[in-house]
Design a protein around this motif. Structure first.
Motif, PDB file in Angstrom:
ATOM      1  N   ALA A 150     -38.207 -22.145  60.298  1.00  0.00           N
ATOM      2  CA  ALA A 150     -37.586 -21.494  59.487  1.00  0.00           C
ATOM      3  C   ALA A 150     -36.400 -22.165  58.886  1.00  0.00           C
ATOM      4  O   ALA A 150     -35.788 -22.234  57.683  1.00  0.00           O
ATOM      5  N   TYR A 151     -35.615 -22.963  59.866  1.00  0.00           N
ATOM      6  CA  TYR A 151     -34.403 -23.811  59.663  1.00  0.00           C
ATOM      7  C   TYR A 151     -34.561 -25.112  59.290  1.00  0.00           C
ATOM      8  O   TYR A 151     -35.187 -25.655  60.437  1.00  0.00           O
ATOM      9  N   ALA A 169     -33.535  -8.974  52.128  1.00  0.00           N
ATOM     10  CA  ALA A 169     -33.612 -10.540  52.816  1.00  0.00           C
ATOM     11  C   ALA A 169     -32.514 -10.771  53.807  1.00  0.00           C
ATOM     12  O   ALA A 169     -32.598 -11.389  54.647  1.00  0.00           O
ATOM     13  N   VAL A 170     -31.380 -10.273  53.466  1.00  0.00           N
ATOM     14  CA  VAL A 170     -30.169 -10.468  54.559  1.00  0.00           C
ATOM     15  C   VAL A 170     -30.533  -9.798  55.754  1.00  0.00           C
ATOM     16  O   VAL A 170     -30.353 -10.313  56.916  1.00  0.00           O
ATOM     17  N   PHE A 180     -27.059 -15.533  50.219  1.00  0.00           N
ATOM     18  CA  PHE A 180     -28.017 -16.988  50.005  1.00  0.00           C
ATOM     19  C   PHE A 180     -27.468 -17.733  48.753  1.00  0.00           C
ATOM     20  O   PHE A 180     -27.718 -16.963  47.850  1.00  0.00           O
ATOM     21  N   GLU A 182     -33.478  -9.235  56.956  1.00  0.00           N
ATOM     22  CA  GLU A 182     -34.669  -9.750  57.623  1.00  0.00           C
ATOM     23  C   GLU A 182     -33.914 -11.076  58.281  1.00  0.00           C
ATOM     24  O   GLU A 182     -34.137 -11.445  59.413  1.00  0.00           O
ATOM     25  N   GLU A 183     -32.987 -11.681  57.598  1.00  0.00           N
ATOM     26  CA  GLU A 183     -32.638 -13.185  58.104  1.00  0.00           C
ATOM     27  C   GLU A 183     -31.576 -12.621  59.440  1.00  0.00           C
ATOM     28  O   GLU A 183     -31.672 -13.470  60.400  1.00  0.00           O
ATOM     29  N   LEU A 242     -32.325 -23.347  55.108  1.00  0.00           N
ATOM     30  CA  LEU A 242     -33.538 -22.728  55.541  1.00  0.00           C
ATOM     31  C   LEU A 242     -34.714 -23.649  54.763  1.00  0.00           C
ATOM     32  O   LEU A 242     -34.260 -24.451  53.673  1.00  0.00           O
ATOM     33  N   ARG A 302     -34.061 -12.020  62.400  1.00  0.00           N
ATOM     34  CA  ARG A 302     -34.697 -13.361  62.779  1.00  0.00           C
ATOM     35  C   ARG A 302     -33.770 -14.090  63.548  1.00  0.00           C
ATOM     36  O   ARG A 302     -33.953 -14.604  64.495  1.00  0.00           O
ATOM     37  N   LEU A 303     -32.542 -14.281  63.032  1.00  0.00           N
ATOM     38  CA  LEU A 303     -31.549 -15.121  63.653  1.00  0.00           C
ATOM     39  C   LEU A 303     -30.950 -14.611  65.132  1.00  0.00           C
ATOM     40  O   LEU A 303     -31.070 -15.270  66.176  1.00  0.00           O
ATOM     41  N   TYR A 313     -27.149 -20.599  53.602  1.00  0.00           N
ATOM     42  CA  TYR A 313     -26.086 -19.459  53.836  1.00  0.00           C
ATOM     43  C   TYR A 313     -25.122 -19.868  54.831  1.00  0.00           C
ATOM     44  O   TYR A 313     -25.222 -20.622  55.753  1.00  0.00           O
TER      45      TYR A 313
END
Length: 132
Positions: free
Chosen positions: A103-104, A18-19, A70, A21-22, A118, A25-26, A124
């Motif tokens: 997403a934000y 997940a980290v 997260f 993936e984030e 999120l 995305r970021l 985070y």
């Protein structure tokens, strides 16, 4: 060499965390923003490195008090009124880029730290530092 001679990664069995993936995305969100250029997610410590009119910067995901990146959902963020070069880049470039993405939900900047909330309710923190 035949197809059976190599090991292929099955993304369904070994997905990005997940980290990770984030972070991807970021980096994509910042790369699409007109205020940035040269975005990469491969800085010296795995940072997201990007260039703005104010220089080259690195965003680094921070571990929270529970040892995880997260954090659990919290109430509405309170705005901070801290100034400085990092704060200006967060305010003028990073925050608008994130808030334009579904997403934000919200972001709060405090000096060189950015808390990202999120749409899922979790959040985070990132640290923004000048990149060498």
């Amino acid at each position: 060499m035949t197809h059976s001679d190599i090991s292929l990664i099955d993304l369904d069995k070994s997905p990005l965390g997940a980290v990770d993936e984030e972070a991807v995305r970021l980096a994509d969100v910042l790369d699409a923003h007109p205020g940035t250029s040269g975005v990469t997610d491969s800085g010296p410590e795995g940072d997201i490195v990007f260039t703005t009119a104010a220089g080259t910067w690195a965003l680094d995901l921070r571990t929270g008090p529970d040892g995880e990146v997260f954090q659990n959902p919290t109430g509405a963020p309170a705005p901070a009124a801290v100034e400085g070069p990092a704060h200006e880049v967060l305010r003028d470039v990073v925050v608008p880029a994130l808030l334009a993405h579904p997403a934000y939900r919200a972001t709060t900047a405090d000096g060189d730290l950015l808390t990202v909330h999120l749409a899922t309710g979790r959040h985070y923190t990132l640290a923004l530092t000048p990149a060498a």
